[in-house]
Design a protein around this motif. Structure first.
Motif, short mmCIF file in Angstrom:
data_model
loop_
_atom_site.label_atom_id
_atom_site.label_comp_id
_atom_site.label_asym_id
_atom_site.label_seq_id
_atom_site.Cartn_x
_atom_site.Cartn_y
_atom_site.Cartn_z
N ALA A 150 77.49 41.99 42.34
CA ALA A 150 77.64 42.14 43.80
C ALA A 150 76.46 42.98 44.28
N VAL A 151 75.31 42.32 44.40
CA VAL A 151 74.06 43.03 44.69
C VAL A 151 73.49 42.55 46.02
N PRO A 152 73.25 43.45 46.96
CA PRO A 152 72.66 43.04 48.24
C PRO A 152 71.19 42.70 48.09
N ASP A 153 70.63 42.05 49.10
CA ASP A 153 69.19 41.74 49.08
C ASP A 153 68.39 43.03 48.95
N GLY A 154 67.41 42.99 48.07
CA GLY A 154 66.57 44.16 47.86
C GLY A 154 66.97 44.98 46.66
N ALA A 155 68.16 44.77 46.13
CA ALA A 155 68.62 45.51 44.95
C ALA A 155 68.59 44.60 43.73
N GLN A 156 68.78 45.21 42.55
CA GLN A 156 68.76 44.48 41.29
C GLN A 156 70.10 44.63 40.58
N ARG A 157 70.37 43.69 39.68
CA ARG A 157 71.64 43.76 38.95
C ARG A 157 71.68 44.99 38.04
N ALA A 235 58.96 52.46 46.38
CA ALA A 235 59.85 53.38 47.09
C ALA A 235 61.13 52.66 47.52
N ASN A 236 60.99 51.42 47.97
CA ASN A 236 62.16 50.63 48.36
C ASN A 236 63.08 50.34 47.18
N ILE A 237 62.49 50.16 46.00
CA ILE A 237 63.30 49.92 44.80
C ILE A 237 64.16 51.14 44.48
N TRP A 238 63.59 52.34 44.63
CA TRP A 238 64.37 53.56 44.36
C TRP A 238 65.46 53.75 45.40
N VAL A 239 65.20 53.36 46.62
CA VAL A 239 66.24 53.46 47.65
C VAL A 239 67.37 52.48 47.36
N ALA A 240 67.03 51.27 46.90
CA ALA A 240 68.07 50.29 46.56
C ALA A 240 68.94 50.80 45.42
N LEU A 241 68.33 51.41 44.41
CA LEU A 241 69.11 51.98 43.31
C LEU A 241 70.04 53.07 43.83
N THR A 242 69.52 53.95 44.68
CA THR A 242 70.34 55.02 45.24
C THR A 242 71.50 54.46 46.04
N HIS A 243 71.25 53.40 46.78
CA HIS A 243 72.31 52.75 47.56
C HIS A 243 73.44 52.26 46.65
N MET A 244 73.09 51.61 45.55
CA MET A 244 74.12 51.08 44.66
C MET A 244 74.93 52.22 44.04
N ILE A 245 74.27 53.32 43.72
CA ILE A 245 75.00 54.47 43.19
C ILE A 245 75.94 55.03 44.25
N GLU A 246 75.45 55.11 45.49
CA GLU A 246 76.26 55.66 46.59
C GLU A 246 77.52 54.85 46.83
N LEU A 278 68.79 50.34 53.31
CA LEU A 278 69.95 50.19 52.44
C LEU A 278 70.68 51.52 52.25
N ALA A 279 69.94 52.61 52.34
CA ALA A 279 70.51 53.93 52.04
C ALA A 279 71.12 54.60 53.27
#
Length: 326
Positions: A150-157, A235-246, A278-279
């Motif tokens: 369940a991954v939004p656009d811009g994030a990775q599995r 930088a966007n990749i790190w924000v996507a990771l933070t979003h998934m954690i959040e 995303l964040a």
């Protein structure tokens, strides 16, 4: 026809003008010019000394503020996170001293802090083989966790997989608990591929997570006001990771210094503070290197746990230095 007398008169006029210039230059005008230049030099020296004294005074004030903040930090954060499990995720750009300082502050606040999880550069590498590896590892880890993608656009599995491993929750905050054995398997998959570093076994499931980063360096060194595209992408990749954690934790804070103007560098903090990113629900702190910033991280975690969020520090887009808790 111009006769010879005209030439003599012209030549005499030139000689007279030169003579007058020499006399004036060596006499009154020279004195005036010298006095003016000497006065300007004296004035500049006084201004330089005044600025030096002002800079020294400001430096002493800042050092005094930091010393005071350091002394009062235990009182400000004490027992704020008692009984809470916290994990610190260090991105590749996170300074070691920031990681250690934040960990110490979290422990001072009463939290149980798991071993630091270090995310490698391979997590954001644009190389084709790295992209393929991340996709394969992400699929394998989600299968091991028995969690649907369940991954939004811009994030990775792999973002989702790490979020589940860190929090022990299959989905958002009300998700089912994931068994430790499955978390161990997924952690091993991520660890063995060099995507993360840290403990040999999966860290204890966390209620709250702090993601520590820094400015992503531009690929070009030319001074420019434009942000380097490769740096912005990372930088966007790190924000996507933070979003998934959040989306899985009770509270998540992204702490990172901002990028310096004119360098072309990009900061995940700036991206996270951009409207519509995303964040959007993540709290941010832009000065994790100073006591006030570390206090803001703890208070922001408390605010997150209570359902709030905000941006704190001294940089552009901050709501204030620290959260104001009700």
């Amino acid at each position: 026809m111009i006769d010879f007398r005209y030439h003599l008169v012209s030549l005499a006029a030139v000689l007279i003008a030169l003579s007058i210039g020499i006399v004036l230059g060596a006499g009154p005008l020279n004195d005036n010019i010298g006095s003016t230049l000497s006065g300007e030099v004296t004035k500049l020296r006084k201004e330089k000394e005044a600025l030096r004294q002002q800079a020294n005074e400001q430096r002493r004030q800042l050092e005094g503020h930091d010393a005071y903040d350091e002394q009062t930090l235990p009182t400000v954060v004490g027992d704020r996170l008692t009984g809470r499990d916290v994990t610190v995720v260090a991105l590749p750009q996170a300074p070691d001293e920031d990681v250690e300082g934040v960990r110490e502050t979290l422990e001072t606040a009463g939290a149980t802090v798991a071993d630091t999880v270090e995310v490698s550069e391979a997590w954001a590498s644009p190389a084709d083989d790295a992209t393929t590896t991340r996709s394969d590892v992400g699929d394998a880890a989600l299968d091991q966790l028995d969690v649907e993608s369940a991954v939004p656009d811009g994030a990775q599995r792999i973002d989702q997989a790490l979020a589940v491993v860190l929090t022990g929750r299959s989905a958002a905050q009300d998700g089912d608990a994931v068994p430790q054995t499955q978390r161990e398997q997924a952690w091993t998959s991520l660890h063995d591929e060099g995507l993360v570093d840290g403990p040999e076994v999966a860290p204890a499931a966390a209620d709250l997570v702090v993601v520590l980063g820094g400015a992503v360096a531009a690929e070009t060194t030319d001074e420019t006001d434009a942000v380097d595209r490769a740096a912005e992408r990372e930088a966007n990749i790190w924000v996507a990771l933070t979003h998934m954690i959040e989306t899985h934790a009770d509270g998540t804070v992204l702490a990172s210094a901002d990028a310096e103007t004119g360098t072309g560098d990009a900061s995940p903090l700036t991206v996270a503070r951009t409207q519509g990113s995303l964040a959007e629900g993540v709290s941010t702190v832009d000065v994790p290197s100073i006591p006030m910033g570390r206090a803001a991280i703890v208070l922001a975690l408390v605010q997150q746990d209570e359902g709030g969020s905000g941006h704190y520090g001294l940089g552009q887009g901050a709501d204030g230095p620290v959260p104001v808790l009700q």
